[in-house]
Scaffold this motif. Sequence first.
Motif, PDB file in Angstrom:
ATOM      1  N   VAL A 121       0.847  -1.199   0.000  1.00  0.00           N
ATOM      2  CA  VAL A 121       0.000   0.000   0.000  1.00  0.00           C
ATOM      3  C   VAL A 121       0.876   1.241   0.000  1.00  0.00           C
ATOM      4  O   VAL A 121       0.595   2.213  -0.721  1.00  0.00           O
ATOM      5  CB  VAL A 121      -0.972  -0.006   1.205  1.00  0.00           C
ATOM      6  CG1 VAL A 121      -1.686   1.329   1.335  1.00  0.00           C
ATOM      7  CG2 VAL A 121      -1.979  -1.137   1.079  1.00  0.00           C
ATOM      8  N   LEU A 122       1.943   1.240   0.777  1.00  0.00           N
ATOM      9  CA  LEU A 122       2.859   2.395   0.800  1.00  0.00           C
ATOM     10  C   LEU A 122       3.456   2.654  -0.584  1.00  0.00           C
ATOM     11  O   LEU A 122       3.580   3.807  -1.009  1.00  0.00           O
ATOM     12  CB  LEU A 122       3.973   2.163   1.822  1.00  0.00           C
ATOM     13  CG  LEU A 122       3.558   2.262   3.287  1.00  0.00           C
ATOM     14  CD1 LEU A 122       4.661   1.723   4.195  1.00  0.00           C
ATOM     15  CD2 LEU A 122       3.212   3.699   3.641  1.00  0.00           C
ATOM     16  N   ARG A 123       3.795   1.591  -1.280  1.00  0.00           N
ATOM     17  CA  ARG A 123       4.327   1.756  -2.638  1.00  0.00           C
ATOM     18  C   ARG A 123       3.268   2.339  -3.579  1.00  0.00           C
ATOM     19  O   ARG A 123       3.578   3.162  -4.439  1.00  0.00           O
ATOM     20  CB  ARG A 123       4.836   0.409  -3.160  1.00  0.00           C
ATOM     21  CG  ARG A 123       6.099  -0.042  -2.474  1.00  0.00           C
ATOM     22  CD  ARG A 123       6.544  -1.390  -2.964  1.00  0.00           C
ATOM     23  NE  ARG A 123       7.769  -1.807  -2.306  1.00  0.00           N
ATOM     24  CZ  ARG A 123       8.140  -3.063  -2.158  1.00  0.00           C
ATOM     25  NH1 ARG A 123       7.394  -4.033  -2.647  1.00  0.00           N
ATOM     26  NH2 ARG A 123       9.266  -3.358  -1.546  1.00  0.00           N
ATOM     27  N   GLU A 124       2.027   1.918  -3.399  1.00  0.00           N
ATOM     28  CA  GLU A 124       0.931   2.467  -4.209  1.00  0.00           C
ATOM     29  C   GLU A 124       0.705   3.937  -3.871  1.00  0.00           C
ATOM     30  O   GLU A 124       0.475   4.757  -4.759  1.00  0.00           O
ATOM     31  CB  GLU A 124      -0.350   1.652  -3.970  1.00  0.00           C
ATOM     32  CG  GLU A 124      -1.556   2.154  -4.727  1.00  0.00           C
ATOM     33  CD  GLU A 124      -1.472   1.973  -6.236  1.00  0.00           C
ATOM     34  OE1 GLU A 124      -2.383   2.461  -6.926  1.00  0.00           O
ATOM     35  OE2 GLU A 124      -0.511   1.357  -6.739  1.00  0.00           O
ATOM     36  N   VAL A 125       0.795   4.283  -2.596  1.00  0.00           N
ATOM     37  CA  VAL A 125       0.664   5.681  -2.175  1.00  0.00           C
ATOM     38  C   VAL A 125       1.763   6.511  -2.829  1.00  0.00           C
ATOM     39  O   VAL A 125       1.507   7.596  -3.353  1.00  0.00           O
ATOM     40  CB  VAL A 125       0.734   5.804  -0.631  1.00  0.00           C
ATOM     41  CG1 VAL A 125       0.894   7.249  -0.194  1.00  0.00           C
ATOM     42  CG2 VAL A 125      -0.492   5.176   0.004  1.00  0.00           C
ATOM     43  N   GLN A 126       2.961   5.996  -2.826  1.00  0.00           N
ATOM     44  CA  GLN A 126       4.086   6.700  -3.434  1.00  0.00           C
ATOM     45  C   GLN A 126       3.863   6.894  -4.940  1.00  0.00           C
ATOM     46  O   GLN A 126       4.101   7.978  -5.484  1.00  0.00           O
ATOM     47  CB  GLN A 126       5.382   5.934  -3.182  1.00  0.00           C
ATOM     48  CG  GLN A 126       6.622   6.683  -3.629  1.00  0.00           C
ATOM     49  CD  GLN A 126       7.877   5.925  -3.272  1.00  0.00           C
ATOM     50  OE1 GLN A 126       7.974   4.724  -3.556  1.00  0.00           O
ATOM     51  NE2 GLN A 126       8.825   6.599  -2.655  1.00  0.00           N
TER      52      GLN A 126
END
Length: 142
Positions: free
Chosen positions: A56-61
Motif C-alpha cells: 500500500v505504501l508503494r501504491e501511495v508513493q
Amino acid sequence: MAIEFDFDQPIFVISVAAQLAEMHPQTLRQYDRLGIVSPSRAPGKSRRYSQRDINVLREVQRLSHEGVSLEGIKRILQLENQVAALQRRVTELSEELDRRPRSLESRIFAAGTAGDVVSLARGKRPRARSQAVVVWRPRNSE
C-alpha cells in the motif's frame, strides 16, 4: 519444502518498512496519523508493518508521484477497499446461491434501493414506480 508467507503478518519495524517502501520513516508516521496506512502496534506501541502495508505504501508513493493529493490517495484507498469487500461479498453470495436446493432456483427476489430483499410470488412484480431490481435465475441456466 514450500514456505507460506502471510502478507498480513505485521513483522517489519518502521525503519525496515520505510526502507522497503523507499520512504523516510517520518513519512510513514505522517501516513499513519492521516489514516492512509495504519500499521499494527507491538506491545511497546511501536509500529509493525505487514507486506500488505508495504505494498500500500508503494501504491501511495506511485499515486503521489502522479500528482494525487494525500486526501485523494486516502479516498482512492478507501474506495479500493470497499470494492474488494463488495467483490468478496458477491463471491460469498454466489457460492451460497450455488449451494441452495434446486427448488429455490425458480423463486424471484426483489431488492429495493434501501438494500432490503423480499421474495416475490411467481408472476408478481414489485410495487409500481418502485426502483427495485429484480433478480432471478432461469431454470435451464446450466
